[in-house]
Design an enzyme around this catalytic site. Sequence first.
Site, PDB file in Angstrom:
ATOM      1  N   TYR A   1       0.710  -1.347  -0.122  1.00  0.00           N
ATOM      2  CA  TYR A   1       0.137  -0.012   0.155  1.00  0.00           C
ATOM      3  C   TYR A   1       0.853   1.259  -0.160  1.00  0.00           C
ATOM      4  O   TYR A   1       1.701   1.572   0.948  1.00  0.00           O
ATOM      5  CB  TYR A   1      -1.041   0.166   1.355  1.00  0.00           C
ATOM      6  CG  TYR A   1      -2.046  -1.122   1.198  1.00  0.00           C
ATOM      7  CD1 TYR A   1      -2.268  -1.818   0.201  1.00  0.00           C
ATOM      8  CD2 TYR A   1      -2.617  -1.278   2.370  1.00  0.00           C
ATOM      9  CE1 TYR A   1      -3.328  -2.838   0.097  1.00  0.00           C
ATOM     10  CE2 TYR A   1      -3.558  -2.555   2.384  1.00  0.00           C
ATOM     11  CZ  TYR A   1      -3.929  -3.112   1.270  1.00  0.00           C
ATOM     12  OH  TYR A   1      -4.866  -3.959   1.248  1.00  0.00           O
TER      13      TYR A   1
ATOM     14  N   GLY B   1     -16.865   2.820  -1.213  1.00  0.00           N
ATOM     15  CA  GLY B   1     -17.600   4.164  -1.060  1.00  0.00           C
ATOM     16  C   GLY B   1     -18.659   4.495  -2.006  1.00  0.00           C
ATOM     17  O   GLY B   1     -19.558   5.197  -1.748  1.00  0.00           O
ATOM     18  N   ALA B   2     -18.873   3.327  -2.852  1.00  0.00           N
ATOM     19  CA  ALA B   2     -20.148   3.431  -3.671  1.00  0.00           C
ATOM     20  C   ALA B   2     -21.463   3.229  -2.626  1.00  0.00           C
ATOM     21  O   ALA B   2     -22.416   3.932  -3.139  1.00  0.00           O
ATOM     22  CB  ALA B   2     -20.187   2.268  -4.502  1.00  0.00           C
TER      23      ALA B   2
ATOM     24  N   PRO C   1     -16.056  -3.370   1.992  1.00  0.00           N
ATOM     25  CA  PRO C   1     -17.302  -3.650   2.549  1.00  0.00           C
ATOM     26  C   PRO C   1     -18.473  -2.765   2.102  1.00  0.00           C
ATOM     27  O   PRO C   1     -19.634  -2.934   2.337  1.00  0.00           O
ATOM     28  CB  PRO C   1     -16.979  -3.599   4.073  1.00  0.00           C
ATOM     29  CG  PRO C   1     -15.860  -2.883   4.359  1.00  0.00           C
ATOM     30  CD  PRO C   1     -14.829  -2.941   2.997  1.00  0.00           C
ATOM     31  N   ILE C   2     -18.090  -1.422   1.842  1.00  0.00           N
ATOM     32  CA  ILE C   2     -19.061  -0.542   1.435  1.00  0.00           C
ATOM     33  C   ILE C   2     -18.745  -0.236  -0.190  1.00  0.00           C
ATOM     34  O   ILE C   2     -18.970   1.079  -0.558  1.00  0.00           O
ATOM     35  CB  ILE C   2     -19.113   0.971   2.276  1.00  0.00           C
ATOM     36  CG1 ILE C   2     -17.584   1.381   2.602  1.00  0.00           C
ATOM     37  CG2 ILE C   2     -19.493   0.374   3.546  1.00  0.00           C
ATOM     38  CD1 ILE C   2     -17.412   2.946   3.184  1.00  0.00           C
TER      39      ILE C   2
HETATM   40  N1  LIG Z   1      -6.424  -8.059   0.536  1.00  0.00           N
HETATM   41  C1  LIG Z   1      -6.691  -7.386  -0.509  1.00  0.00           C
HETATM   42  O1  LIG Z   1      -6.476  -7.810  -1.675  1.00  0.00           O
HETATM   43  C2  LIG Z   1      -7.449  -6.152  -0.609  1.00  0.00           C
HETATM   44  C3  LIG Z   1      -8.024  -5.267  -1.499  1.00  0.00           C
HETATM   45  C4  LIG Z   1      -8.527  -4.203  -1.272  1.00  0.00           C
HETATM   46  C5  LIG Z   1      -8.685  -3.573  -0.064  1.00  0.00           C
HETATM   47  N2  LIG Z   1      -8.058  -4.303   1.035  1.00  0.00           N
HETATM   48  C6  LIG Z   1      -8.356  -3.598   2.176  1.00  0.00           C
HETATM   49  O2  LIG Z   1      -9.664  -3.292   2.503  1.00  0.00           O
HETATM   50  C7  LIG Z   1      -9.619  -1.943   3.185  1.00  0.00           C
HETATM   51  C8  LIG Z   1     -11.302  -1.555   2.636  1.00  0.00           C
HETATM   52  O3  LIG Z   1     -11.404  -1.681   1.211  1.00  0.00           O
HETATM   53  P1  LIG Z   1     -11.373  -0.442   0.316  1.00  0.00           P
HETATM   54  O4  LIG Z   1     -10.655   0.913   1.155  1.00  0.00           O
HETATM   55  O5  LIG Z   1     -11.063  -0.662  -1.049  1.00  0.00           O
HETATM   56  O6  LIG Z   1     -12.914  -0.109   0.063  1.00  0.00           O
HETATM   57  P2  LIG Z   1     -14.214   0.510   0.957  1.00  0.00           P
HETATM   58  O7  LIG Z   1     -13.973   0.453   2.556  1.00  0.00           O
HETATM   59  O8  LIG Z   1     -15.443  -0.362   0.723  1.00  0.00           O
HETATM   60  O9  LIG Z   1     -14.321   1.827   0.652  1.00  0.00           O
HETATM   61  C9  LIG Z   1     -13.533   3.078   1.220  1.00  0.00           C
HETATM   62  C10 LIG Z   1     -13.866   4.149   0.548  1.00  0.00           C
HETATM   63  O10 LIG Z   1     -15.070   4.774   1.281  1.00  0.00           O
HETATM   64  C11 LIG Z   1     -14.877   5.916   1.960  1.00  0.00           C
HETATM   65  N3  LIG Z   1     -15.611   5.914   2.959  1.00  0.00           N
HETATM   66  C12 LIG Z   1     -15.316   5.312   4.082  1.00  0.00           C
HETATM   67  N4  LIG Z   1     -16.437   5.221   4.981  1.00  0.00           N
HETATM   68  C13 LIG Z   1     -17.207   6.166   4.591  1.00  0.00           C
HETATM   69  C14 LIG Z   1     -18.362   6.767   4.905  1.00  0.00           C
HETATM   70  N5  LIG Z   1     -18.948   6.413   6.237  1.00  0.00           N
HETATM   71  N6  LIG Z   1     -19.124   7.553   4.205  1.00  0.00           N
HETATM   72  C15 LIG Z   1     -18.831   7.876   2.880  1.00  0.00           C
HETATM   73  N7  LIG Z   1     -17.651   7.254   2.530  1.00  0.00           N
HETATM   74  C16 LIG Z   1     -16.793   6.644   3.201  1.00  0.00           C
HETATM   75  C17 LIG Z   1     -13.595   6.276   1.901  1.00  0.00           C
HETATM   76  O11 LIG Z   1     -13.097   7.595   1.790  1.00  0.00           O
HETATM   77  P3  LIG Z   1     -12.752   8.511   3.016  1.00  0.00           P
HETATM   78  O12 LIG Z   1     -11.193   8.216   3.355  1.00  0.00           O
HETATM   79  O13 LIG Z   1     -12.950   9.571   2.486  1.00  0.00           O
HETATM   80  O14 LIG Z   1     -13.407   8.145   4.297  1.00  0.00           O
HETATM   81  C18 LIG Z   1     -12.860   5.262   0.683  1.00  0.00           C
HETATM   82  O15 LIG Z   1     -12.924   6.194  -0.328  1.00  0.00           O
HETATM   83  C19 LIG Z   1      -8.646  -1.345   2.397  1.00  0.00           C
HETATM   84  O16 LIG Z   1      -8.358   0.012   3.071  1.00  0.00           O
HETATM   85  C20 LIG Z   1      -7.386  -2.097   2.557  1.00  0.00           C
HETATM   86  O17 LIG Z   1      -6.845  -2.223   3.985  1.00  0.00           O
HETATM   87  C21 LIG Z   1      -7.714  -5.234   0.824  1.00  0.00           C
END
Ligand SMILES: NC(=O)c1ccc[n+]([C@@H]2O[C@H](COP(=O)([O-])OP(=O)(O)OC[C@H]3O[C@@H](n4cnc5c(N)ncnc54)[C@H](OP(=O)(O)O)[C@@H]3O)[C@@H](O)[C@H]2O)c1
Length: 278
Positions: free
Chosen positions: A42, A192-193, A188-189
């Site tokens: 990352y 951000g969608a 999980p969200i």
């Molecule tokens: N193992 C793997 O291959 C893998 C792959 C992808 C991700 N991951 C891990 O999983 C974590 C989560 O996945 P992700 O970050 O891709 O997607 P996510 O958690 O579904 O969404 C993150 C996005 O949502 C926004 N967000 C968070 N809370 C919010 C809320 N309450 N209201 C509006 N927007 C919100 C964040 O922006 P803000 O910063 O503005 O809050 C960010 O743009 C990653 O951080 C990473 O640690 C692992």
Amino acid sequence: MPALGVGTNRWNASGPGQARLGDTLAAALDAGMGFFDTAEVYNAGRSELALGEAARADGRPVLMASKFAPLPYRVTAAQFASALDKTLERLGRDSLDLYYLHFPYSPLGVGAWMRAMASAVKAGKIRAVGISNCNVAQMRKAAGVLARYGLPLAANQVQYSLLHRKPETDGVLDACRQMDVALVAYRPIGGGAINSASPTGPGPSALADTLREVAAARGATAAQVALAWLLKRNDHVIPIPGTTRPEHVRENSAALTLELSEEEFTVIGRASAPTPAR
Ligand SMILES: NC(=O)c1ccc[n+]([C@@H]2O[C@H](COP(=O)([O-])OP(=O)(O)OC[C@H]3O[C@@H](n4cnc5c(N)ncnc54)[C@H](OP(=O)(O)O)[C@@H]3O)[C@@H](O)[C@H]2O)c1
């Protein structure tokens, strides 16, 4: 282990926002979400650096998970040990609470990397072993190798949300339940969608409409309802919403106390079509 963690894949130690990341970490600890997910890849190590710095500045105990990337040129136990040492150095820790194999695609296969993981546990550098992006066969392989060393497989981190329900159809969720392995849910969200803050929200769909209706009725946001749905789906599921903002941590943490009724749970599930296994 907290039921909800924080993803840090967009944390960046060289960015101007370290103070805000410190506030984000503090908000998570205040809210009972002190489980942070990072990886060496990352931001080329700068997510680990930013997390380490924020945790040091805060001073409270923090659970940290990171990941080893089995890139094609990495084929020896020495390369694994060196990568882990660099991760620990960036995090400023002597040991890590959970260390994942980031993905299974490697010339060596999952089993060989589990042997390296077992050595790292023995050396006191990691407390628990996980895998990520693995199917059921790879979970069983990993668990089988670890069992020879008397170690459990702690977690499989896979994509899981109301927009991506593949773990329900490819057997991974069932295997996690049967094998008592945590299903750590990334994205999980839906990146951000699914959220109420965006003017477009989750988009014009049955799911978006249902989430908005339930959220309005409960005085909650769509993100909170979507996370509460995952938490209710099964107690092996640990979502790790990624965020760089304390206000989003506080918003997401309210999912921990948002108890959906059976009817709400069913209606939301119906509005979100399960993802086919292939
Ligand atoms: N193992 C793997 O291959 C893998 C792959 C992808 C991700 N991951 C891990 O999983 C974590 C989560 O996945 P992700 O970050 O891709 O997607 P996510 O958690 O579904 O969404 C993150 C996005 O949502 C926004 N967000 C968070 N809370 C919010 C809320 N309450 N209201 C509006 N927007 C919100 C964040 O922006 P803000 O910063 O503005 O809050 C960010 O743009 C990653 O951080 C990473 O640690 C692992």
